[in-house]
Design an enzyme around this catalytic site. Structure first.
Site, PDB file in Angstrom:
ATOM      1  N   ALA A  33       0.791  -1.241   0.000  1.00 27.09           N
ATOM      2  CA  ALA A  33       0.000   0.000   0.000  1.00 27.09           C
ATOM      3  C   ALA A  33       0.820   1.286   0.000  1.00 27.09           C
ATOM      4  O   ALA A  33       0.248   2.368   0.007  1.00 27.09           O
ATOM      5  CB  ALA A  33      -0.932   0.010   1.215  1.00 27.09           C
ATOM      6  N   SER A  34       2.130   1.202  -0.030  1.00 30.77           N
ATOM      7  CA  SER A  34       2.927   2.424   0.116  1.00 30.77           C
ATOM      8  C   SER A  34       2.958   3.279  -1.140  1.00 30.77           C
ATOM      9  O   SER A  34       3.257   4.466  -1.089  1.00 30.77           O
ATOM     10  CB  SER A  34       4.358   2.074   0.528  1.00 30.77           C
ATOM     11  OG  SER A  34       5.009   1.327  -0.487  1.00 30.77           O
ATOM     12  N   TYR A 172       5.945 -13.905 -14.215  1.00 33.37           N
ATOM     13  CA  TYR A 172       4.910 -12.964 -13.791  1.00 33.37           C
ATOM     14  C   TYR A 172       3.548 -13.398 -14.332  1.00 33.37           C
ATOM     15  O   TYR A 172       2.552 -13.425 -13.596  1.00 33.37           O
ATOM     16  CB  TYR A 172       5.257 -11.561 -14.286  1.00 33.37           C
ATOM     17  CG  TYR A 172       4.263 -10.497 -13.884  1.00 33.37           C
ATOM     18  CD1 TYR A 172       4.269  -9.976 -12.595  1.00 33.37           C
ATOM     19  CD2 TYR A 172       3.317 -10.016 -14.790  1.00 33.37           C
ATOM     20  CE1 TYR A 172       3.360  -9.004 -12.219  1.00 33.37           C
ATOM     21  CE2 TYR A 172       2.402  -9.049 -14.424  1.00 33.37           C
ATOM     22  CZ  TYR A 172       2.429  -8.534 -13.131  1.00 33.37           C
ATOM     23  OH  TYR A 172       1.506  -7.577 -12.764  1.00 33.37           O
TER      24      TYR A 172
END
Length: 263
Positions: A33-34, A172
């Site tokens: 969340a940063s 990924y």
């Protein structure tokens, strides 16, 4: 600041409330969340009145500042925690600080660009731990909390590469394909219990993850997108709120947000 074992540290700041209880509505955990998508989601949920638990792996200063800002602006309780969500022990420690959740947002993720045969087993495992294994680690804790109230929502942030695959991003793409299958299967398992599970498959969103590309490469990529632009993190957050507030019959969906790029 001395960190706990397993890279998990709750960050105290100001006079942020820490109380929480399963009966309190609208409480959410947002991983990664940063910055980027996770940051936008945290801001949107704070504006909607959610009590928040926010995690990041390294950006302690940014997460602390964001948590303080959200707490002061929206008058909500917000607990920032430094944790590697790909580490099961760290996730256990995160949930030791959470009394109850109505929403789990699995957003933390890492990318890897390169030829598959040049990727090391350690790089493969590290990516899978964060992008896919973390969903298992968080859900096994969050589900019992939601079962108590026969309600709750899990939203996993995925990628269009999980739908169609991508050259030079095999690991990924494989991890996000796993996220999509995880989402659909878990939705079927939890639907009788009133818990919804959905995912957002993002196209090219304007975040730091794309800073590895040159301006020329970004221009060529933009030209491939019918909408003629990259998506904004706020659009992902808006879609997440729409999913959470949608009728309860909406579950088990992987919703693509890509400007019709891979549609």
């Amino acid at each position: 600041m001395k960190k706990q074992d397993h890279s998990t540290t709750a960050i105290p700041y100001g006079t942020t409330p820490t109380e929480g209880h399963p009966s309190i509505p609208r409480s959410a955990l947002v991983t990664g969340a940063s910055r980027g998508i996770g940051r936008a989601i945290a801001q949107a949920l704070a504006g909607a009145g959610y009590r928040l638990y926010l995690t990041c792996r390294r950006s302690e200063k940014e997460l602390t500042e964001l948590s303080y800002q959200l707490s002061e602006t929206y008058h909500i309780a917000c607990t920032p925690i430094v944790a590697d969500m790909g580490d099961i022990h760290a996730v256990n420690e995160v949930f030791a600080q959470i009394d109850g959740l109505t929403l789990l947002v699995n957003n933390a993720g890492v990318s890897h660009i390169g030829l598959l045969h040049e990727m090391t087993p350690e790089e493969w495992q590290s990516l899978m731990n964060v992008n896919l294994n973390a969903l298992f680690y968080t859900c096994r804790h969050a589900i019992p909390m939601m079962l108590k109230h026969h309600a709750g929502h899990i939203v996993n942030i995925s990628s269009v590469w999980g739908n169609v695959g991508a050259s030079m991003e095999v690991a990924y793409a494989a991890s996000k394909g796993g996220v999509n299958a995880f989402t659909k299967a878990l939705a079927k398992e939890l639907a009788p219990s009133g818990i919804r599970v959905n995912a957002i498959a993002c196209g090219v969103i304007d975040t730091d993850m794309n800073r590895c590309f040159s301006e020329e490469e970004l221009s060529a990529l933009r030209a491939e997108i019918p909408a003629d632009r990259f998506g904004q993190t706020s659009e992902v957050a808006d879609l997440l709120l729409s999913i959470v507030n949608a009728p309860s019959y909406l579950t088990g969906q992987v919703i693509t947000l890509d400007g019709s790029w891979q549609t």
